[in-house]
Design an enzyme around this catalytic site. Structure first.
Site, PDB file in Angstrom:
ATOM      1  N   HIS A   1     103.317  22.605 -38.528  1.00 50.34           N
ATOM      2  CA  HIS A   1     102.449  23.125 -38.149  1.00 50.34           C
ATOM      3  C   HIS A   1     103.516  24.449 -37.274  1.00 50.34           C
ATOM      4  O   HIS A   1     104.871  23.863 -37.378  1.00 50.34           O
ATOM      5  CB  HIS A   1     101.865  22.574 -36.711  1.00 50.34           C
ATOM      6  CG  HIS A   1     102.054  21.917 -36.021  1.00 50.34           C
ATOM      7  ND1 HIS A   1     103.168  21.474 -35.856  1.00 50.34           N
ATOM      8  CD2 HIS A   1     102.456  22.170 -34.827  1.00 50.34           C
ATOM      9  CE1 HIS A   1     103.673  20.859 -34.391  1.00 50.34           C
ATOM     10  NE2 HIS A   1     103.188  21.050 -33.875  1.00 50.34           N
TER      11      HIS A   1
ATOM     12  N   HIS B   1     103.750  25.731 -34.086  1.00 49.58           N
ATOM     13  CA  HIS B   1     104.806  25.533 -33.009  1.00 49.58           C
ATOM     14  C   HIS B   1     105.698  25.657 -32.905  1.00 49.58           C
ATOM     15  O   HIS B   1     106.767  24.893 -33.729  1.00 49.58           O
ATOM     16  CB  HIS B   1     103.950  24.119 -32.172  1.00 49.58           C
ATOM     17  CG  HIS B   1     102.810  24.132 -31.568  1.00 49.58           C
ATOM     18  ND1 HIS B   1     102.438  23.068 -31.125  1.00 49.58           N
ATOM     19  CD2 HIS B   1     102.154  25.455 -31.675  1.00 49.58           C
ATOM     20  CE1 HIS B   1     101.106  23.794 -31.174  1.00 49.58           C
ATOM     21  NE2 HIS B   1     100.869  24.586 -31.674  1.00 49.58           N
TER      22      HIS B   1
ATOM     23  N   ASP C   1     108.597  24.779 -31.448  1.00 49.57           N
ATOM     24  CA  ASP C   1     109.857  23.381 -31.432  1.00 49.57           C
ATOM     25  C   ASP C   1     109.841  22.531 -33.022  1.00 49.57           C
ATOM     26  O   ASP C   1     110.296  21.836 -32.710  1.00 49.57           O
ATOM     27  CB  ASP C   1     109.509  22.415 -30.335  1.00 49.57           C
ATOM     28  CG  ASP C   1     107.942  21.810 -30.111  1.00 49.57           C
ATOM     29  OD1 ASP C   1     107.201  22.951 -31.054  1.00 49.57           O
ATOM     30  OD2 ASP C   1     107.622  21.088 -29.724  1.00 49.57           O
ATOM     31  N   HIS C   2     108.953  23.000 -33.762  1.00 48.96           N
ATOM     32  CA  HIS C   2     109.114  22.758 -35.408  1.00 48.96           C
ATOM     33  C   HIS C   2     109.715  23.425 -36.375  1.00 48.96           C
ATOM     34  O   HIS C   2     109.807  23.051 -37.608  1.00 48.96           O
ATOM     35  CB  HIS C   2     107.208  22.013 -35.424  1.00 48.96           C
ATOM     36  CG  HIS C   2     107.051  21.373 -34.459  1.00 48.96           C
ATOM     37  ND1 HIS C   2     106.916  19.869 -34.084  1.00 48.96           N
ATOM     38  CD2 HIS C   2     106.705  21.491 -33.596  1.00 48.96           C
ATOM     39  CE1 HIS C   2     106.631  19.192 -33.811  1.00 48.96           C
ATOM     40  NE2 HIS C   2     106.228  19.781 -32.403  1.00 48.96           N
TER      41      HIS C   2
ATOM     42  N   HIS D   1      95.337  19.019 -33.384  1.00 51.80           N
ATOM     43  CA  HIS D   1      96.366  19.964 -33.074  1.00 51.80           C
ATOM     44  C   HIS D   1      96.452  21.271 -33.282  1.00 51.80           C
ATOM     45  O   HIS D   1      96.535  22.124 -32.091  1.00 51.80           O
ATOM     46  CB  HIS D   1      97.654  18.657 -32.985  1.00 51.80           C
ATOM     47  CG  HIS D   1      98.504  19.357 -32.136  1.00 51.80           C
ATOM     48  ND1 HIS D   1      99.215  19.285 -30.687  1.00 51.80           N
ATOM     49  CD2 HIS D   1      99.700  20.391 -32.287  1.00 51.80           C
ATOM     50  CE1 HIS D   1      99.771  19.717 -30.267  1.00 51.80           C
ATOM     51  NE2 HIS D   1     100.237  19.885 -31.336  1.00 51.80           N
TER      52      HIS D   1
ATOM     53  N   ASP E   1     102.770  16.197 -34.194  1.00 52.51           N
ATOM     54  CA  ASP E   1     102.204  16.131 -33.235  1.00 52.51           C
ATOM     55  C   ASP E   1     100.124  16.193 -33.197  1.00 52.51           C
ATOM     56  O   ASP E   1      99.736  16.288 -32.190  1.00 52.51           O
ATOM     57  CB  ASP E   1     102.603  17.573 -32.492  1.00 52.51           C
ATOM     58  CG  ASP E   1     103.731  18.345 -31.676  1.00 52.51           C
ATOM     59  OD1 ASP E   1     104.258  16.752 -32.324  1.00 52.51           O
ATOM     60  OD2 ASP E   1     103.480  18.802 -31.102  1.00 52.51           O
TER      61      ASP E   1
ATOM     62  N   HIS F   1     108.117  13.245 -30.880  1.00 52.73           N
ATOM     63  CA  HIS F   1     108.445  13.738 -29.637  1.00 52.73           C
ATOM     64  C   HIS F   1     108.696  12.092 -29.456  1.00 52.73           C
ATOM     65  O   HIS F   1     107.590  11.205 -29.349  1.00 52.73           O
ATOM     66  CB  HIS F   1     106.832  14.112 -28.722  1.00 52.73           C
ATOM     67  CG  HIS F   1     107.132  15.836 -29.333  1.00 52.73           C
ATOM     68  ND1 HIS F   1     107.828  16.914 -28.569  1.00 52.73           N
ATOM     69  CD2 HIS F   1     106.029  16.694 -29.761  1.00 52.73           C
ATOM     70  CE1 HIS F   1     107.744  17.967 -28.504  1.00 52.73           C
ATOM     71  NE2 HIS F   1     106.774  17.411 -29.442  1.00 52.73           N
TER      72      HIS F   1
END
Length: 256
Positions: free
Chosen positions: A53, A55, A57-58, A111, A128, A166
């Site tokens: 996805h 975001h 941090d990905h 999410h 996530d 995570h």
């Protein structure tokens, strides 16, 4: 069999690498290129990138990684992920060159609206959507969408390795204890998590069998979870979606 590597990133992320005996590796959700490039200097060789996805941090390290290793990159059909060259969606199959592994692509909205999971070689890279003992927040999707996504993932074989991104397991476990008190499988899992973390090891991967036994978000039909939800609502949940929505909203504000 390919070997699995969890590369720590940021405060609590993991970048996953699934590598063959010769070091050829598929990289999943590289929010930061630095840990992957460090692993490459130790002998792992990126041959493909999977993105679940959009975001940061990905995906934040995708451009830098591809500049060093111009390999195929697969991810959602979402303009918020400009680096992804090959857009994939539900029902597609991704064959990783040089590794001899293929992944089935699953759409798992909730999410985010375009979230994907990749399942192959006994591993589930679920971003996530599903966490060990928890699930992702609903930033863009609805409770019905997230519940359907979790139901799909929970139906995979029990020995599937759950590779979420995570290190939330211990915190999720504190909520799980309140949501379903007295679950012996949960207590055993939390003891294992405590031992792993004390050794400086990740709590992941989990297995789907473990998650089905311990994770309240996969157990909303269980009497123990329904009883706690009924007590909170003042009535029995009208259906599975209401049960899930209340559980997720409760977790959002949980400070235990």
């Amino acid at each position: 069999m390919p070997s699995l590597h969890a590369l720590p990133a940021f405060q609590d992320n993991y970048i996953w690498l699934l590598a063959g005996a010769d070091g050829a590796a598929v990289v999943v959700d590289p929010g930061d290129a630095a840990p992957v490039l460090a692993a490459a200097r130790q002998g792992l060789r990126p041959v493909a990138v999977l993105v679940t996805h959009h975001h940061a941090d990905h995906v934040g390290g995708v451009d830098a990684l591809l500049s060093e290793y111009p390999v195929p990159c697969y991810g959602p059909d979402d303009p918020r992920i400009p680096a992804v060259a090959t857009r994939v969606g539900d029902g597609d199959r991704v064959a990783v060159p040089g590794l001899g592994v293929a992944f089935d692509v699953m759409a798992v909205p909730g999410h985010t609206r375009s979230h994907l999971a990749f399942h192959g070689a006994g591993h589930l890279f679920c971003g996530d959507t599903l966490f060990s003992l928890g699930c992702g927040r609903l930033f863009e999707g609805t409770p019905a969408q997230m519940l359907a996504s979790l139901d799909r993932l929970a139906a995979l074989p029990g020995d599937t390795q759950v590779c979420c991104t995570h290190e939330y397991t211990a915190a999720n476990g504190r909520f799980a204890r309140v949501a379903e008190p007295g679950n012996p499988a949960l207590e055993a899992r939390l003891a294992d998590v405590q031992a792993r973390r004390a050794r400086g090891e990740p709590s992941l991967p989990s297995t789907l069998a473990s998650e089905r036994a311990c994770n309240p978000f996969l157990r909303i039909d269980e009497p123990g979870v329904r009883a706690t939800l009924s007590a909170r609502l003042g009535h029995a949940p009208r259906d599975r979606v209401e049960a899930f929505a209340e559980l997720r909203a409760w977790k959002d504000g949980f400070a235990g």
